[in-house]
Design a protein around this motif. Structure first.
Motif, mmCIF file in Angstrom:
data_model
loop_
_atom_site.group_PDB
_atom_site.id
_atom_site.type_symbol
_atom_site.label_atom_id
_atom_site.label_comp_id
_atom_site.label_asym_id
_atom_site.label_seq_id
_atom_site.Cartn_x
_atom_site.Cartn_y
_atom_site.Cartn_z
ATOM 1 N N GLY A 46 0.829 -1.215 0.000
ATOM 2 C CA GLY A 46 0.000 0.000 0.000
ATOM 3 C C GLY A 46 0.851 1.247 0.000
ATOM 4 N N THR A 49 2.059 2.451 -3.348
ATOM 5 C CA THR A 49 0.979 2.717 -4.316
ATOM 6 C C THR A 49 0.540 4.167 -4.257
ATOM 7 O OG1 THR A 49 0.220 0.445 -4.012
ATOM 8 C CG2 THR A 49 -1.354 1.992 -4.995
ATOM 9 N N GLN A 50 0.449 4.824 -5.421
ATOM 10 C CA GLN A 50 -0.039 6.201 -5.478
ATOM 11 C C GLN A 50 -1.255 6.251 -6.389
ATOM 12 O OE1 GLN A 50 2.143 9.369 -7.603
ATOM 13 N NE2 GLN A 50 1.940 10.609 -5.730
ATOM 14 N N VAL A 51 -2.271 7.006 -5.942
ATOM 15 C CA VAL A 51 -3.553 7.100 -6.648
ATOM 16 C C VAL A 51 -3.794 8.557 -7.008
ATOM 17 C CG1 VAL A 51 -6.057 6.884 -6.293
ATOM 18 C CG2 VAL A 51 -4.515 5.078 -5.499
ATOM 19 N N ARG A 66 -4.215 0.639 1.947
ATOM 20 C CA ARG A 66 -3.680 0.077 0.699
ATOM 21 C C ARG A 66 -3.240 1.169 -0.284
ATOM 22 N NH1 ARG A 66 -8.594 -2.894 -0.993
ATOM 23 N NH2 ARG A 66 -7.432 -3.403 -2.874
ATOM 24 N N VAL A 67 -3.027 2.362 0.203
ATOM 25 C CA VAL A 67 -2.473 3.436 -0.640
ATOM 26 C C VAL A 67 -1.580 4.289 0.267
ATOM 27 C CG1 VAL A 67 -4.535 4.859 -0.253
ATOM 28 C CG2 VAL A 67 -3.010 5.405 -2.133
ATOM 29 N N ASP A 311 4.668 3.453 -7.308
ATOM 30 C CA ASP A 311 4.013 3.274 -8.614
ATOM 31 C C ASP A 311 2.936 4.343 -8.759
ATOM 32 O OD1 ASP A 311 2.092 0.466 -10.052
ATOM 33 O OD2 ASP A 311 2.459 2.515 -10.739
ATOM 34 N N LYS A 315 -0.931 0.862 -10.944
ATOM 35 C CA LYS A 315 -1.550 -0.315 -10.310
ATOM 36 C C LYS A 315 -0.743 -1.591 -10.517
ATOM 37 C CE LYS A 315 -6.327 1.391 -10.447
ATOM 38 N NZ LYS A 315 -7.712 1.123 -10.917
ATOM 39 N N TYR A 317 2.135 -2.368 -9.004
ATOM 40 C CA TYR A 317 2.612 -2.843 -7.696
ATOM 41 C C TYR A 317 1.501 -3.488 -6.896
ATOM 42 C CZ TYR A 317 7.331 -0.799 -8.173
ATOM 43 O OH TYR A 317 8.634 -0.521 -8.574
ATOM 44 N N PRO A 318 0.348 -2.854 -6.696
ATOM 45 C CA PRO A 318 -0.697 -3.511 -5.897
ATOM 46 C C PRO A 318 -1.217 -4.792 -6.549
ATOM 47 C CG PRO A 318 -1.515 -1.433 -6.815
ATOM 48 C CD PRO A 318 -0.047 -1.480 -7.057
ATOM 49 N N GLU A 319 -1.234 -4.837 -7.880
ATOM 50 C CA GLU A 319 -1.796 -6.024 -8.548
ATOM 51 C C GLU A 319 -0.792 -7.169 -8.636
ATOM 52 O OE1 GLU A 319 -4.870 -3.529 -11.480
ATOM 53 O OE2 GLU A 319 -3.135 -4.605 -12.322
#
Ligand code: GLC
Length: 737
Positions: A46, A49-51, A66-67, A311, A315, A317-319
Motif C-alpha cells: 500500500g 501505491t499512489q492514486v 492500501r495506498v 508506482d 496499479k 505494484y498492488p496487482e
C-alpha cells in the motif's frame, strides 16, 4: 460501557503507532524498523501505491491502508478528509503523502521555469519556490513534482518550457535553488513543515528525445549522459531533494523506469541518495510498450529491482507484487527497503506528528500582494531584450497614442503557461491592462487583435493596420498558446503559429515605429522579425504579473537584464543547435568543405546567454592568475565591467572555458561560473571568479572523471558568443597526477 479510565486507555491503544511516534523520539530508522515489523505485506505494498484524485475506490483504499500517497487532491478540507481515513481508521495509522505538480507557483503563478532560468538569479528563483511551497502547503500539499531539471537542446520538445534550458551548469544552479526553496531548511534530518518535499524529474535524459518528440527514444553516449543530462539531478540530490521521478523514455535500449544503472548504481551507490523514487504516470506499466517486459508482473519486478519505490497510478505494484513475493521472484527485503524509504520521507516531513493542515491557514493564504510583488520582480528579470535598434525602447510615458495588437495582447490564460496549478486566468494582469495602467487615462491606447494564435483568418488585419496608422508606436504581441508547449506538445516547426508573422509584416508595412513582444514556451525561429523589426522583447509566459512586468520594462521603470538560457535557431532545420557543441574536424567556415548548411549561416539567430539592456557594458582587463604552488590548485579570473551608458542596470557576467586538447574531444565552450552585478551609470567593477580542477573535469575514454594537463581557454563576457579571451596552462603537477 467501559469505565472512563479504560475508555481513555483504549483510545490511546487505538491510536497506536501514531501516538507512539508522537511520543517516540527514537531515531527515524528505529521507528521505521518497529513499524515495518508490524506491517503486513498488503500494508507494505500500500505504501508503494499512489492514486490520482479521490473517489469511493480511493477512500476505500485509504481506509484499508492500501495506498500511501495521492496526487491531484488539493484543499485543506479534501486532504484532511482523506488523511483522517488513513490516520484514524487504518490498523497502523500511517499518514498519506499528498503530491501535486507545483512547477512555477501554486496560486501565485510565476513565469514558466525556462523564463525563471533567464533571470540567471538562483536566489530569486529560490524565493519563488519558497512562496509556491507556502501556498501549496496551506492547501494540504506535502510534495511537489518539481523541479523539472531536464536539459533540452531541441526546441521542438514542448517540455523545454518546464526546465532551465540547454546548459548543465545553469541547470544545476537552478535545480539546487528550487530544491532549497521548496524544502526550506532541514534541521536534525527533519524537513521544514510549512514547505514541500521536492522531486527532481524526469530521471533521466528525458529532454534528449529524438526529433524533439515527447516520450521518444533517447540514444546518447554515456559521456553525454554524465556530462550534460545528469549534473542538474546530482545538484538536486546534493541540495537534499527528498525524491526523484523516473522518466518515460528509454536510454540506449533500457527504459529509465527499469534502469538499475540509473536508479541504484548512479543515484544511490554513487550519489548516496536515501530518499525515494516515484515512477512517472503509469511508466511502470509502459515497460510493456517499451518491450523490456513481457507481462505486467515482469514490469513490476523490473521496476522494483531497478529502484522504483512508488508506482504512480499504474496499479502494477498492488496487482502484481503480492504474487511476485509469493512466487519468490521478489524478496520481502526488497519490498521493505522501498517501504523504508517512503516512511523515511514521511517521517522527515513530520507527517506522523502533524498529519493534518489547519484549514484556517488556507483561508488566510490567498493571492497575497507580497507574493504578487515577487512574481512581478521575477517576471521583469526574466524578460530578455533581443533587439533595440535606434533605442526605440524604452517608450516614453508621454507617448500620446499606442496601438497594442495581436492575439496575445489581451489574453489571460496563455500568460500562465503550462502547469499552472491553482492559478486563475482572471487574476492575470494582461499586457493591454498593464500598458493602459502605466500610461494612465489620458493616453489613447487602441487594441486590435489582428488574428488568432492559430488559423489562417486575416479578417482582423484591416483593423490592426488602421490602428497602426493612427498612433505614435505599435506593440505587437505574438507567440504561442500555453498548450503549444509543456507535456505532449512537441511542434515540428518553430515558426510563429497561424498568420501571426503576416500580421507583423502588415503592421510593419505601415511604417509605424513598432516593438514585437514574444509570448512563448520555447525558442522561435523569428528570422524575418529579427531582420526587420527594430525592437524585440522575449517575455516567455510571465505568469500572473505579466502586464505589470512588461509595462515596467517597456516604459523603462525597469531595465531589462534577462539572458537566454537556450539558443534561438534561425530555422528548425538547424535543430539541435546549442552553444556547448563540439568543434568537429571541419568547423564551419567560408570554405565549402566544412560542417554547415549551404542555405543558412551556421550561427544561431540569438545565442545562449545573450540579452541586451537599456544601457551598455564594457569588458576590459581580463587577468588569469594561478594559485600558490602545492596548495589545492585554483585559478583566479578577474575582469573589469563598466556601465558605459546613462542608466543603471544589471549585467550577468559569464565565464566559459574550453579544454583546448584532451584525450576526448571537449565542447568549444562550457559555462562554468556566472554572476549578476548591478552597475550605476559610469560605474566600473572588478568581477572575480575562482576556477578549481573541479571545474575542468570530464570523463575520459575509460569513463573516469579526470582533469588532464594542457592549455585552457577562458572567456569572460555578456554571452556565449562574446567576451574577453585568455588562456592558462595546467601542468601535470597542478592536478596532483
Ligand atoms: C505527467 C508528467 C510528470 C507529472 C506527472 C504527474 O505525465 O510527465 O511531469 O509530474 O505526470 O502529473
Amino acid at each position: 460501557m467501559l469505565p472512563p479510565i479504560l475508555r481513555v486507555a483504549c483510545a490511546v491503544a487505538a491510536l497506536g503507532p501514531a501516538l507512539a511516534c508522537l511520543a517516540d523520539d527514537r531515531p527515524i530508522e528505529e521507528q521505521i524498523t518497529t513499524l515495518l515489523g508490524r506491517m503486513t505485506l498488503e500494508e507494505k505494498i500500500g505504501q508503494l501505491t499512489q492514486v490520482s484524485g479521490v473517489d469511493d475506490e480511493g477512500r476505500k483504499l485509504a481506509r484499508e491502508g492500501r495506498v500511501g500517497s495521492f496526487l491531484n487532491v488539493t484543499g485543506a478540507t479534501e486532504t484532511n478528509e482523506l488523511q483522517k481515513l488513513a490516520v484514524e481508521e487504518t490498523r497502523l495509522h500511517i499518514p498519506l503523502l499528498f503530491g501535486l505538480d507545483v512547477i512555477h507557483g501554486f496560486r501565485t503563478i510565476f513565469p514558466i521555469p525556462l523564463a525563471e532560468a533567464a533571470t540567471w538569479d538562483p536566489e530569486l528563483i529560490e524565493m519563488a519556490a519558497q512562496i509556491a511551497a507556502i501556498e501549496a502547503w496551506s492547501a494540504g500539499i506535502h510534495w511537489t513534482f518539481a523541479p523539472m531539471v531536464d536539459i533540452a537542446r531541441d526546441a521542438r520538445w514542448g517540455r523545454i518550457a518546464e526546465g532551465s534550458g540547454e546548459d548543465p551548469y545553469l541547470g544545476a544552479r537552478m535545480a539546487e535553488a528550487r530544491v532549497r526553496g521548496f524544502q526550506g531548511t532541514t534541521t536534525d534530518g527533519r524537513y521544514q513543515p510549512e514547505r514541500l518535499i521536492a522531486c527532481a524529474k524526469h530521471f533521466a535524459a528525458y529532454g534528449g528525445a529524438e526529433g524533439g518528440r515527447d516520450y521518444n527514444t533517447v540514444d546518447i553516449s554515456g559521456r553525454t549522459l554524465r556530462e550534460v543530462y545528469l549534473p542538474p539531478f546530482e545538484a538536486a540530490v546534493r541540495a537534499g531533494a527528498g525524491t526523484l521521478m523516473s522518466a518515460f523514455n528509454e536510454i540506449g535500449g533500457v527504459p529509465a523506469t527499469g534502469s538499475r544503472f540509473l536508479m541504484t548504481q548512479v543515484l544511490r551507490d554513487e550519489w548516496g541518495f536515501d530518499g525515494f523514487v516515484v515512477s512517472d504516470w503509469n511508466a511502470i506499466r509502459e515497460l510493456l510498450n517499451h518491450g523490456s517486459a513481457a507481462t505486467p508482473a515482469e514490469a513490476g519486478e523490473q521496476a522494483l529491482l531497478a529502484g522504483i519505490d512508488m508506482d504512480m497510478v499504474g496499479k502494477i505494484y498492488p496487482e502484481h507484487l503480492p504474487g511476485l513475493v509469493e512466487s519468490g521472484r521478489i524478496s520481502q527485503a526488497v519490498i521493505d527497503e522501498s517501504v523504508r524509504r517512503i516512511l523515511r520521507i514521511k517521517m522527515r516531513r513530520g507527517l506522523f506528528e502533524k498529519p493534518y493542515v489547519d484549514s484556517q491557514v488556507e483561508k488566510d493564504a490567498p493571492l497575497r500582494p507580497s507574493h504578487r510583488q515577487v512574481a512581478r520582480d521575477v517576471a521583469r528579470r526574466s524578460l530578455v531584450l533581443l533587439k533595440n535598434q535606434g533605442k526605440i525602447l524604452p517608450l516614453h510615458k508621454s507617448i500620446s497614442s499606442l496601438a497594442v495588437i495581436g492575439p496575445l495582447a489581451d489574453n489571460w490564460a496563455e500568460a500562465l503557461g503550462s502547469w499552472a496549478a491553482a492559478g486563475k486566468a482572471d487574476e492575470v494582469i494582461t499586457i493591454l491592462e498593464g500598458l493602459r495602467k502605466s500610461l494612465g487615462p489620458g493616453a489613447n491606447v487602441i487594441h486590435a487583435r489582428g488574428c488568432e494564435i492559430e488559423g489562417d483568418s486575416r479578417e482582423g488585419f484591416d483593423e490592426a493596420i488602421a490602428a497602426a496608422k493612427q498612433v505614435d508606436a505599435a506593440v505587437l504581441v505574438v507567440g504561442e498558446a500555453a498548450g503549444m508547449s509543456g507535456e505532449a506538445a512537441s511542434r515540428s516547426t518553430l515558426d510563429l503559429p497561424g498568420v501571426q508573422e503576416e500580421l507583423v509584416k502588415a503592421v510593419h508595412a505601415t511604417g509605424v515605429p513598432m516593438i514585437v513582444i514574444l509570448m512563448n514556451g520555447r525558442p522561435l525561429s523569428i528570422r524575418w522579425i529579427a531582420e526587420h523589426v527594430p525592437a524585440i522583447l522575449e517575455i516567455w509566459q510571465p505568469g500572473v504579473e505579466c502586464g505589470h512586468a512588461v509595462a515596467d520594462v517597456l516604459f523603462g521603470d525597469f531595465n531589462p537584464c534577462g539572458k537566454l538560457p537556450v539558443t534561438f535557431p534561425r530555422s528548425v532545420g538547424q535543430v539541435p543547435i546549442y552553444y556547448n557543441h563540439k568543434n568537429t574536424g571541419r568547423p564551419p567556415s567560408a570554405d565549402k568543405w566544412t560542417s554547415k548548411y549551404i542555405d543558412l549561416p551556421s550561427t544561431p539567430l540569438f545565442p545562449f546567454g545573450f540579452g541586451l539592456s537599456y544601457t551598455t557594458f564594457e569588458y576590459s582587463n581580463l587577468q588569469i592568475s594561478a594559485g600558490n604552488e602545492g596548495e589545492q590548485r585554483e585559478w583566479t579570473v578577474t575582469a573589469d565591467v563598466k556601465n558605459t551608458g546613462e542608466r543603471g542596470g544589471d549585467e550577468v557576467v559569464q565565464l566559459y572555458i574550453r579544454d583546448d586538447a584532451a584525450s576526448v574531444t571537449r565542447p568549444v565552450k562550457e559555462l562554468k561560473r556566472f554572476r549578476r552585478i548591478p552597475l550605476r551609470p559610469g560605474e566600473s567593477r572588478e568581477v572575480r571568479f575562482t576556477l578549481t580542477p573541479e571545474h575542468l573535469m570530464f570523463y575520459n575514454q575509460r569513463m573516469e572523471r579526470v582533469v588532464e594537463p594542457g592549455r585552457f581557454t577562458v572567456w569572460v563576457g555578456p554571452s556565449s558568443a562574446d567576451g574577453l579571451q585568455g588562456t592558462f596552462e595546467l601542468t601535470t603537477t597542478d592536478n596532483g597526477s
